[in-house]
Motif scaffolding. Sequence first.
Motif, PDB file in Angstrom:
ATOM      1  N   VAL A  41     124.564  69.137 -12.760  1.00  0.00           N
ATOM      2  CA  VAL A  41     124.318  68.521 -14.069  1.00  0.00           C
ATOM      3  C   VAL A  41     125.496  67.599 -14.394  1.00  0.00           C
ATOM      4  CG1 VAL A  41     123.977  68.981 -16.524  1.00  0.00           C
ATOM      5  CG2 VAL A  41     123.004  70.527 -14.826  1.00  0.00           C
ATOM      6  N   PRO A  42     125.258  66.376 -14.861  1.00  0.00           N
ATOM      7  CA  PRO A  42     126.368  65.457 -15.133  1.00  0.00           C
ATOM      8  C   PRO A  42     127.463  66.051 -16.013  1.00  0.00           C
ATOM      9  CG  PRO A  42     124.306  64.255 -15.211  1.00  0.00           C
ATOM     10  CD  PRO A  42     123.942  65.710 -15.043  1.00  0.00           C
ATOM     11  N   ILE A  43     127.088  66.831 -17.019  1.00  0.00           N
ATOM     12  CA  ILE A  43     128.090  67.419 -17.912  1.00  0.00           C
ATOM     13  C   ILE A  43     129.025  68.349 -17.141  1.00  0.00           C
ATOM     14  CG2 ILE A  43     128.422  69.025 -19.837  1.00  0.00           C
ATOM     15  CD1 ILE A  43     125.908  67.862 -21.103  1.00  0.00           C
ATOM     16  N   THR A  44     128.444  69.241 -16.320  1.00  0.00           N
ATOM     17  CA  THR A  44     129.283  70.193 -15.582  1.00  0.00           C
ATOM     18  C   THR A  44     130.058  69.510 -14.460  1.00  0.00           C
ATOM     19  OG1 THR A  44     127.402  70.817 -14.177  1.00  0.00           O
ATOM     20  CG2 THR A  44     127.816  72.170 -16.126  1.00  0.00           C
ATOM     21  N   ALA A  96     123.336  65.508  -7.630  1.00  0.00           N
ATOM     22  CA  ALA A  96     123.348  64.796  -8.910  1.00  0.00           C
ATOM     23  C   ALA A  96     121.950  64.725  -9.518  1.00  0.00           C
ATOM     24  CB  ALA A  96     123.901  63.388  -8.712  1.00  0.00           C
ATOM     25  N   ALA A  97     121.827  65.169 -10.765  1.00  0.00           N
ATOM     26  CA  ALA A  97     120.559  65.080 -11.490  1.00  0.00           C
ATOM     27  C   ALA A  97     120.486  63.784 -12.305  1.00  0.00           C
ATOM     28  CB  ALA A  97     120.399  66.279 -12.417  1.00  0.00           C
ATOM     29  N   GLY A  98     121.570  63.059 -12.359  1.00  0.00           N
ATOM     30  CA  GLY A  98     121.633  61.805 -13.099  1.00  0.00           C
ATOM     31  C   GLY A  98     122.988  61.163 -12.893  1.00  0.00           C
ATOM     32  N   ASP A  99     123.188  60.001 -13.483  1.00  0.00           N
ATOM     33  CA  ASP A  99     124.475  59.309 -13.361  1.00  0.00           C
ATOM     34  C   ASP A  99     125.592  60.152 -13.980  1.00  0.00           C
ATOM     35  OD1 ASP A  99     123.216  57.213 -12.141  1.00  0.00           O
ATOM     36  OD2 ASP A  99     123.142  55.955 -13.931  1.00  0.00           O
ATOM     37  N   VAL A 100     126.703  60.233 -13.271  1.00  0.00           N
ATOM     38  CA  VAL A 100     127.863  60.967 -13.762  1.00  0.00           C
ATOM     39  C   VAL A 100     128.846  59.950 -14.328  1.00  0.00           C
ATOM     40  CG1 VAL A 100     129.732  62.548 -13.176  1.00  0.00           C
ATOM     41  CG2 VAL A 100     127.528  62.739 -12.004  1.00  0.00           C
TER      42      VAL A 100
END
Length: 345
Positions: free
Chosen positions: A235-238, A258-262
């Motif tokens: 998850v980008p947050i983690t 990656a589930a999305g842009d970090v």
Amino acid sequence: MKALILKEQQRLELENIERPTPKNDEVLIRVAYCGVCGSDLARYFEGKVHNYPLVLGHEFSGVIEEVGKSVENVKVGDRVTVAPLLPQGNDDFIKRGEPALSSSYSFLGSRENGAMAEFVAVKAENVLVLPEGVSTREAALIEPLTVAIHGIERIQLTAGADVMVLGAGTIGIMTILALKAKGVGKVTVIDINDEKLAFAKKIGADQVINSKDEDLAAYFNQNNQPEVVIETAGVPITQVQAIDIVKKKGKVVYIGTAAGDVKLPAKSFEKILRGELEITGSWMSYSAPFPGYEWKAALTYIENGIIDVKPLIHEIYTLEDTSKPFDEMRNPDNHSIKFLYKIGE
């Protein structure tokens, strides 16, 4: 044979198809159990496959039904698990025993038909015979366990080190088990799901934190930062938190994809420099000699009772249930860890 066929996005059908015939260097396996991986969810729900139709499934066990003419390392009747990566070609990564980094490989259940079927044909070199004390049900969890083992071996872990695991899904739980087997010190787990955190504590985590309820900045003002952070949630947050949480001179391992842009804030990037952090990624679970020490270690850990994967198995389905385990895994009210199809024994 019966097989679950992914015909198109979110269309999984049980059909009778021709049973595969093993080539000279292959064996035919009667599948016992096949797990559903998070990557299978992406293939089913989001259409992330190389082709249709496709039989999914790469976490599996079974019994050898037939052997090819040139096969000598295994025999009919052997209970086995299988490494699903199929190296092809002979590039530098394959030559030096890092086939997962090669640009030339196939993969069961992704690039070619996998094990959500009564039978599957695989290369004999990918087969590992199960020790007497390891059941086929447990063996269906060996592949995700090897992913965790490979991840923690990407860095040098000091005995007794404080480690934090971000994410309490299947790979997060497997990582806790692998860390404890390795002999680290305090293992803290962060997630946003109380049920999964409770399970993490049950199987060996020393401390759990729900980051929805706990301010992590305030927490680490009062507590020591970990020497190692292993990110499994994807998850980008983690993935940013991993850098923010780790101690200076610490180590970060990224296992979750990656589930999305970090988006990395300047302050977090600056910590990499000022904290002289060691950051590495981890991809799959292979080394030399193929399939690698990760697979041998996973079998040994389970055989000797150092790691017990049985409590992770929460849901058992049949092929007739078709997409039910996929739907349940996406159900926010379902907090089970591992979902298996029971296909044979």
